[in-house]
Design a protein around this motif. Structure first.
Motif, PDB file in Angstrom:
ATOM      1  N   VAL A  45      -6.385 -20.434 -31.595  1.00 24.19           N
ATOM      2  CA  VAL A  45      -5.071 -20.304 -30.973  1.00 24.19           C
ATOM      3  C   VAL A  45      -4.006 -20.479 -32.051  1.00 24.19           C
ATOM      4  O   VAL A  45      -4.032 -21.456 -32.807  1.00 24.19           O
ATOM      5  N   VAL A  46      -3.078 -19.531 -32.120  1.00 26.06           N
ATOM      6  CA  VAL A  46      -1.925 -19.618 -33.020  1.00 26.06           C
ATOM      7  C   VAL A  46      -0.677 -19.759 -32.157  1.00 26.06           C
ATOM      8  O   VAL A  46      -0.428 -18.931 -31.284  1.00 26.06           O
ATOM      9  N   VAL A  47       0.082 -20.820 -32.385  1.00 25.58           N
ATOM     10  CA  VAL A  47       1.297 -21.062 -31.611  1.00 25.58           C
ATOM     11  C   VAL A  47       2.453 -20.287 -32.233  1.00 25.58           C
ATOM     12  O   VAL A  47       2.665 -20.341 -33.447  1.00 25.58           O
ATOM     13  N   LEU A  48       3.192 -19.542 -31.418  1.00 20.04           N
ATOM     14  CA  LEU A  48       4.416 -18.859 -31.845  1.00 20.04           C
ATOM     15  C   LEU A  48       5.500 -19.238 -30.850  1.00 20.04           C
ATOM     16  O   LEU A  48       5.491 -18.793 -29.710  1.00 20.04           O
ATOM     17  N   THR A  49       6.430 -20.081 -31.274  1.00 22.88           N
ATOM     18  CA  THR A  49       7.409 -20.613 -30.337  1.00 22.88           C
ATOM     19  C   THR A  49       8.750 -20.758 -31.015  1.00 22.88           C
ATOM     20  O   THR A  49       8.869 -20.646 -32.239  1.00 22.88           O
ATOM     21  N   ALA A  50       9.786 -21.018 -30.209  1.00 20.38           N
ATOM     22  CA  ALA A  50      11.123 -21.237 -30.747  1.00 20.38           C
ATOM     23  C   ALA A  50      11.165 -22.575 -31.464  1.00 20.38           C
ATOM     24  O   ALA A  50      10.369 -23.474 -31.204  1.00 20.38           O
ATOM     25  N   GLU A  81       7.110 -20.490 -36.153  1.00 20.42           N
ATOM     26  CA  GLU A  81       8.374 -20.620 -35.439  1.00 20.42           C
ATOM     27  C   GLU A  81       9.079 -19.271 -35.382  1.00 20.42           C
ATOM     28  O   GLU A  81       9.112 -18.533 -36.359  1.00 20.42           O
ATOM     29  N   LYS A  82       9.619 -18.949 -34.196  1.00 19.91           N
ATOM     30  CA  LYS A  82      10.396 -17.727 -34.048  1.00 19.91           C
ATOM     31  C   LYS A  82      11.757 -17.915 -34.712  1.00 19.91           C
ATOM     32  O   LYS A  82      12.350 -18.992 -34.602  1.00 19.91           O
ATOM     33  N   PRO A  83      12.285 -16.902 -35.382  1.00 17.62           N
ATOM     34  CA  PRO A  83      11.647 -15.624 -35.674  1.00 17.62           C
ATOM     35  C   PRO A  83      10.683 -15.744 -36.845  1.00 17.62           C
ATOM     36  O   PRO A  83      10.853 -16.603 -37.702  1.00 17.62           O
ATOM     37  N   VAL A  84       9.683 -14.869 -36.883  1.00 18.80           N
ATOM     38  CA  VAL A  84       8.698 -14.877 -37.947  1.00 18.80           C
ATOM     39  C   VAL A  84       8.517 -13.445 -38.442  1.00 18.80           C
ATOM     40  O   VAL A  84       8.628 -12.485 -37.673  1.00 18.80           O
ATOM     41  N   SER A  85       8.275 -13.315 -39.736  1.00 20.90           N
ATOM     42  CA  SER A  85       8.093 -11.977 -40.298  1.00 20.90           C
ATOM     43  C   SER A  85       6.763 -11.400 -39.845  1.00 20.90           C
ATOM     44  O   SER A  85       5.810 -12.120 -39.544  1.00 20.90           O
ATOM     45  N   ALA A  86       6.709 -10.061 -39.805  1.00 20.45           N
ATOM     46  CA  ALA A  86       5.476  -9.395 -39.388  1.00 20.45           C
ATOM     47  C   ALA A  86       4.331  -9.715 -40.333  1.00 20.45           C
ATOM     48  O   ALA A  86       3.189  -9.912 -39.894  1.00 20.45           O
ATOM     49  N   GLU A  87       4.629  -9.789 -41.634  1.00 15.78           N
ATOM     50  CA  GLU A  87       3.576 -10.069 -42.604  1.00 15.78           C
ATOM     51  C   GLU A  87       2.952 -11.441 -42.367  1.00 15.78           C
ATOM     52  O   GLU A  87       1.728 -11.601 -42.388  1.00 15.78           O
ATOM     53  N   ARG A  88       3.802 -12.437 -42.116  1.00 17.17           N
ATOM     54  CA  ARG A  88       3.270 -13.782 -41.913  1.00 17.17           C
ATOM     55  C   ARG A  88       2.501 -13.885 -40.597  1.00 17.17           C
ATOM     56  O   ARG A  88       1.475 -14.554 -40.509  1.00 17.17           O
ATOM     57  N   LEU A  89       2.996 -13.201 -39.567  1.00 20.18           N
ATOM     58  CA  LEU A  89       2.302 -13.230 -38.276  1.00 20.18           C
ATOM     59  C   LEU A  89       0.914 -12.638 -38.399  1.00 20.18           C
ATOM     60  O   LEU A  89      -0.078 -13.235 -37.967  1.00 20.18           O
ATOM     61  N   ILE A  90       0.814 -11.446 -38.987  1.00 17.00           N
ATOM     62  CA  ILE A  90      -0.482 -10.780 -39.101  1.00 17.00           C
ATOM     63  C   ILE A  90      -1.403 -11.572 -40.028  1.00 17.00           C
ATOM     64  O   ILE A  90      -2.598 -11.714 -39.761  1.00 17.00           O
ATOM     65  N   PRO A  97       6.295  -7.023 -25.337  1.00 18.25           N
ATOM     66  CA  PRO A  97       6.038  -5.658 -25.831  1.00 18.25           C
ATOM     67  C   PRO A  97       6.207  -5.531 -27.349  1.00 18.25           C
ATOM     68  O   PRO A  97       5.469  -4.793 -27.998  1.00 18.25           O
ATOM     69  N   VAL A  98       7.173  -6.270 -27.898  1.00 18.43           N
ATOM     70  CA  VAL A  98       7.393  -6.193 -29.343  1.00 18.43           C
ATOM     71  C   VAL A  98       6.185  -6.731 -30.085  1.00 18.43           C
ATOM     72  O   VAL A  98       5.691  -6.132 -31.048  1.00 18.43           O
ATOM     73  N   LEU A  99       5.699  -7.905 -29.658  1.00 15.43           N
ATOM     74  CA  LEU A  99       4.517  -8.485 -30.312  1.00 15.43           C
ATOM     75  C   LEU A  99       3.301  -7.582 -30.131  1.00 15.43           C
ATOM     76  O   LEU A  99       2.492  -7.419 -31.060  1.00 15.43           O
ATOM     77  N   THR A 100       3.167  -7.005 -28.948  1.00 14.66           N
ATOM     78  CA  THR A 100       2.025  -6.128 -28.684  1.00 14.66           C
ATOM     79  C   THR A 100       2.029  -4.934 -29.635  1.00 14.66           C
ATOM     80  O   THR A 100       1.017  -4.620 -30.271  1.00 14.66           O
ATOM     81  N   ARG A 101       3.180  -4.271 -29.751  1.00 16.50           N
ATOM     82  CA  ARG A 101       3.259  -3.102 -30.635  1.00 16.50           C
ATOM     83  C   ARG A 101       3.039  -3.501 -32.080  1.00 16.50           C
ATOM     84  O   ARG A 101       2.381  -2.774 -32.838  1.00 16.50           O
ATOM     85  N   LEU A 102       3.580  -4.642 -32.472  1.00 18.00           N
ATOM     86  CA  LEU A 102       3.445  -5.090 -33.856  1.00 18.00           C
ATOM     87  C   LEU A 102       1.978  -5.334 -34.207  1.00 18.00           C
ATOM     88  O   LEU A 102       1.498  -4.906 -35.269  1.00 18.00           O
ATOM     89  N   ILE A 103       1.252  -5.999 -33.316  1.00 18.07           N
ATOM     90  CA  ILE A 103      -0.155  -6.303 -33.596  1.00 18.07           C
ATOM     91  C   ILE A 103      -1.005  -5.044 -33.540  1.00 18.07           C
ATOM     92  O   ILE A 103      -1.926  -4.853 -34.353  1.00 18.07           O
ATOM     93  N   GLN A 104      -0.688  -4.141 -32.608  1.00 20.82           N
ATOM     94  CA  GLN A 104      -1.452  -2.900 -32.505  1.00 20.82           C
ATOM     95  C   GLN A 104      -1.294  -2.035 -33.746  1.00 20.82           C
ATOM     96  O   GLN A 104      -2.226  -1.341 -34.146  1.00 20.82           O
ATOM     97  N   ARG A 105      -0.144  -2.093 -34.365  1.00 16.96           N
ATOM     98  CA  ARG A 105       0.078  -1.301 -35.583  1.00 16.96           C
ATOM     99  C   ARG A 105      -0.852  -1.729 -36.707  1.00 16.96           C
ATOM    100  O   ARG A 105      -1.077  -0.973 -37.647  1.00 16.96           O
ATOM    101  N   HIS A 106      -1.361  -2.935 -36.653  1.00 16.89           N
ATOM    102  CA  HIS A 106      -2.238  -3.448 -37.705  1.00 16.89           C
ATOM    103  C   HIS A 106      -3.707  -3.387 -37.287  1.00 16.89           C
ATOM    104  O   HIS A 106      -4.535  -4.194 -37.718  1.00 16.89           O
TER     105      HIS A 106
END
Length: 957
Positions: free
Chosen positions: A907-912, A933-942, A844-853
């Motif tokens: 495909v972008v891998v986001l993992t521990a 790698e988790k954790p990752v900043s919102a700016e870098r993810l987007i 849910p956190v990733l979903t909301r973060l991506i939807q905000r952008h």
């Protein structure tokens, strides 16, 4: 920071400590080292006040403002005074009470990500603590370097304290420390000789020997023997201690010291000894030597060797000499470790320099401050300069050299200027050199980063491609000349044969009317082969033009059905000859495409011709068109023999004919698919094949939409779903929307939105004054039909708890404003991202973060669910976790790549970060386009997601 760089800084800092004139200066050097060698973002030393039970700030480094005094609770003072080992911890995780108390006192608001507390011990008593903080994860190498500096600082302060207490001997011991620091500038052999000489002189010994541990032989090896210059008369006698049998006894003594793990041992001469080294005792007694002092050399935390010293005959070592010798041997251990690091550094630098100098490419390295820090011999040759003309010079001096060398320096300067302004971009470009020799250079540029992804600068690699371009030009000119020379006689032959044969399908008779079947058959074969040769020549010319960049596209808005009709008309006669029917499946009112009509018709003709040739008699070939994700897809489906996966990989290469037996019979140059791929890619689309052996093949390609479009038909209008419980605004909004033919409108009670689902996915769902909007949105988002739709709410309730991607308007909004927002939501492009993660708290956190952008999101809880979804929905990108139950992320990547329909999805891998070190390389090898790698900043993810979504996908929905 590389190992070699860290070794150099360690040596410099330790030298500064040993040359310090005050104990406070040693601590200042320690803090500088914490910032440079250990990369600490902040560092501070607090001294313990034994009377007031306070910690007083000595000095700090970094931008953080530290309190001048901090207090430690009384119940923790005992733990503080007994602190002897470093404490490394993360503040927001469980740690010792002492560590948490110190951290909260120093950083009451925002502590750093990771903290290390190091005790500073003097004379067995805690004098102070050095506290360092990092804003990002710190490596074990950096912590080891920091501990190394603390040990050196302790030794240096102890030596300074000793000199303060013994003013009479201050000159002697200061000279000794100064001379020891000079050892860092010698080679390793010179260091050993100088170190032993210092020990003999400062320790007032008659002679001494130094052993070093040999890692390969796993034993001590005698390195050097020194006799005091004043003991010349006794030199032959003293040297016997380390020769022959006596030498073996001394080595046994040294080895026993290492095995005992003691720091020092003194063997007193005992005439009555019956030990196995009795001959050594007898020798010492015969020459009135009091004993042998052995001291362990510790380098880098390991026992590196042993020093043995003997006093003058008739004398022994005083307590003062013991203290000096122990301190000096410790410093020698540090010097040995530094010397080894220097030797390793020198070897690494020599190896790297040799590789750089022997490469055939010119290499220039520009650091983050825009200075040239490296230029190899080949680059100097290319630019006609010497190394000292560029190395160490600013970037502007490099541009001056480029202005003399390159034909278009302004273009090169603009290209480099854009790259230097980025810490991530990689680029490749060719430039013409006019001096000192005309040549063509291909320049590759990439950022240079360290293991912590800190930007260090940018590398420029210049490759001489002059000969390659000359050969390529000769080849193209030859192909062009031969092709042009062949076209004229072939066209003439074709025309003559067509005149002789005529065109029976169009009712045109040939010049020869009474022709036997044998004669007609021979002429027809000649015409067929002439046409085949002419097609081959045209294909070769097209390939040459494309590769030279001379093919200019004449792009205009074109209807897809027009392209299909033209291609089918061209091949209608050929299809009848092969007894194959062509079916057309084109929905009405498709959007216009921005293409060169003739070239796209050529692509479709190539695909359709192949499908007809390889289809059995009596079969059909289907041409279909569909609008999907901002592109229009053309597909040609046949039920021929199919293509194996191994052959599919080489299908679009030049001169590839997969079934030579059939190709020879049915004709073909092996260039048609290669030309088709080039033409499609020039338009900004892509081409691919889906095929299974025995089940036929489907060739598809995409082209972009035109900027100017016709009005879509009724069945393609976006669906606007209005959820309302009879609010007065409903009828007004419905009437305003229906006044324009831009959309289809459906009104549903809010309570029925979950049960009475529309026949297709709404483009926009408008909720008019819902009761408890947060609960309504939560229920709708659980349905797949509403997960990807835009939601607009008109309500006077507070919108604080609503998702950020929901558009909320107050009840006072006008109908015109609401219609304008609906139009905006139906026309703007929102990429679709699939989030695949088994953690129900993360999704849910990733979903909301991506939807905000401004993106749409589909969520999957495991690999099986994700693979099932992509069979029906094609996201623009997938955000994938690797560690999942059942199908892990690696297997999901393998299956996505194995399926031609999904292999192109980025495909972008986001993992521990607790996986194996080779996890990133393994993921990239399986087709991943990014690794986070988790954790990752919102700016870098987007930013990462945005970078992998194809640019042409964002022009239209």
């Amino acid at each position: 920071m590389q190992v070699s760089e860290r070794a150099v800084l360690l040596a410099i800092l330790c030298r500064q400590m040993y040359r310090a004139t005050s104990r406070d200066m040693v601590w200042q050097v320690l803090l500088d080292g914490a910032r440079s060698v250990a990369a600490a973002d902040m560092a501070v030393i607090y001294q313990l006040d034994p009377e007031a039970d306070l910690l007083q700030r000595f000095v700090d480094r970094g931008t953080t403002v530290f309190p001048d005094y901090i207090t430690v609770p009384n119940y923790l003072l005992h733990d503080l005074r007994l602190l002897r080992q470093p404490i490394r911890f993360i503040p927001d995780q469980q740690s010792t009470p002492l560590a948490l108390a110190l951290t909260s006192a120093i950083w009451p608001d925002r502590p750093p990500r990771e903290v290390v507390i190091l005790p500073l011990i003097e004379q067995g008593r805690l004098e102070a603590v050095c506290v360092c903080g990092w804003l990002s994860p710190v490596s074990d190498e950096e912590i080891s370097a920091l501990q190394f500096l603390v040990d050196d600082a302790t030794y240096a302060r102890a030596m300074l304290a000793s000199t303060d207490r013994r003013q009479s001997d201050q000159g002697v011991i200061s000279d000794a420390i100064t001379n020891l620091t000079l050892l860092y500038t010698h080679t390793f052999d010179q260091l050993i000789e100088a170190a032993l000489d210092q020990l003999v002189v400062i320790g007032e010994a008659a002679a001494g020997a130094l052993y070093l541990y040999d890692d390969e032989a796993q034993s001590l090896r005698l390195q050097s023997v020194k006799v005091n210059a004043l003991a010349t008369a006794f030199a032959p006698t003293l040297r016997q201690l380390w020769q022959n049998d006596l030498g073996r006894h001394c080595q046994v003594l040294a080895e026993s010291l290492l095995e005992s793990s003691n720091e020092v041992v003194y063997l007193v001469a005992d005439p009555s000894s019956s030990h196995e080294i009795a001959p050594l005792h007898r020798f010492l007694c015969e020459h009135a030597i009091d004993g042998i002092l052995s001291l362990t050399i510790v380098a880098g935390g390991w026992q590196a060797g042993v020093v043995q010293l003997v006093p003058w005959p008739g004398n022994g070592f005083s307590e003062r000499q013991w203290q000096w010798l122990r301190s000096l041997v410790r410093q020698i251990g540090v010097a040995i470790e530094h010397s080894r690091l220097f030797e390793r550094l020198r070897a690494e630098l020599d190896h790297a320099q040799a590789v750089v100098e022997t490469t055939n490419d010119g290499i220039v390295l520009i650091n983050a401050r825009r200075r040239v820090v490296m230029v190899n011999r080949r680059a100097c040759y290319f630019f006609g300069v010497a190394e000292h003309d560029l190395k160490g010079r600013p970037y502007d001096d490099l541009l001056q050299v480029f202005n003399r060398v390159f034909a278009h320096p302004a273009r090169l300067g603009l290209w480099l200027g854009q790259l230097l302004g980025s810490e991530t971009d990689r680029a490749n470009e060719e430039f013409q050199v006019v001096w000192p020799q005309v040549r063509r250079l291909q320049c590759f540029s990439a950022p240079v980063v360290d293991r912590r992804e800190q930007y260090l600068g940018r590398i420029l690699i210049f490759r001489d491609v002059t000969r390659e371009r000359e050969v390529e030009q000769m080849k193209n000119e030859f192909v062009s000349m031969v092709s042009h020379e062949l076209r004229t006689p072939l066209a003439s032959t074709q025309g003559a044969l067509q005149l002789l044969l005529g065109d029976s399908e169009r009712g045109k008779s040939g010049l020869i009317r009474d022709m036997s079947s044998v004669e007609r058959d021979l002429l027809q074969r000649a015409l067929t082969n002439t046409n085949r040769l002419l097609r081959l020549v045209n294909d070769v010319l097209d390939i040459a033009k494309i590769e030279r960049g001379q093919l200019q596209l004449q792009r205009h808005p074109v209807a897809p059905e027009e392209i299909c009709r033209n291609a089918i008309d061209d091949l209608a006669s050929f299809a009848r000859q092969q007894q194959v029917t062509i079916s057309l499946d084109v929905p009405p009112n498709l959007p216009l495409v921005d293409v060169d009509r003739d070239r796209i018709v050529q692509v479709l003709v190539n695909l359709l011709s192949n499908a007809i040739k390889f289809s059995p008699a009596g079969q059909q070939v289907v041409v279909s068109v569909a609008h999907e994700q901002g592109m229009v897809r053309f597909s040609v489906r046949d039920w021929g023999p199919g293509i194996s996966r191994a052959d599919q990989l080489k299908l679009f290469q030049k001169f590839q004919q997969l079934d030579q037996s059939k190709s020879n019979v049915r004709g073909g140059s092996g260039l048609g698919l290669a030309i088709s791929r080039q033409l499609v890619e020039l338009h900004g689309g892509r081409i691919w094949v889906d095929s299974d052996v025995g089940f036929g093949s489907t060739f598809s390609f995409t082209v972009p939409l035109a900027a100017v479009q016709r009005i879509a038909s009724a069945d393609q209008r976006p669906l606007i779903l209005i959820g309302s419980d009879g609010h007065p605004l409903t009828d007004v909004l419905h009437a305003r929307l229906m006044a324009k033919p831009d959309w289809e409108v459906v009104i549903t009670p809010i309570a029925d939105l979950q049960t009475t689902l529309p026949a297709r996915q709404p483009a926009v769902t408008v909720l008019l004054h819902p009761v408890n909007a947060e609960e309504v949105i939560g229920r709708l988002r659980t349905l797949a039909l509403y997960q990807l739709t835009s939601i607009i709410i008109v309500s006077d309730e507070s919108a604080v708890k609503l998702p950020k991607d929901v558009v909320v308007f107050p009840g006072t909004i006008s109908v015109d404003q609401l219609v304008a927002e609906i139009h905006y939501q139906t026309t703007r492009y929102k990429p679709l991202i699939m989030v695949v993660d088994d953690d129900p708290n993360v999704r849910p956190v990733l979903t909301r973060l991506i939807q905000r952008h401004g993106m749409r999101v589909l969520a999957a809880g495991d690999g099986e669910e994700a693979l099932a979804i992509v069979q029906h929905v094609r996201p623009q990108a997938i955000l994938l976790d690797l560690r999942m139950p059942g199908l892990d992320g690696f297997e999901v990547l393998r299956r996505l790549q194995a399926d031609q329909a999904t292999a192109s999805i980025p495909v972008v891998v986001l993992t521990a970060n607790d996986l194996a070190p080779d996890a990133p390389s393994q993921a990239f090898a399986l087709g991943a386009r990014g690794f986070l790698e988790k954790p990752v900043s919102a700016e870098r993810l987007i930013a990462t997601l945005t970078s992998v979504i194809p640019a042409d996908e964002g022009s239209h929905e």
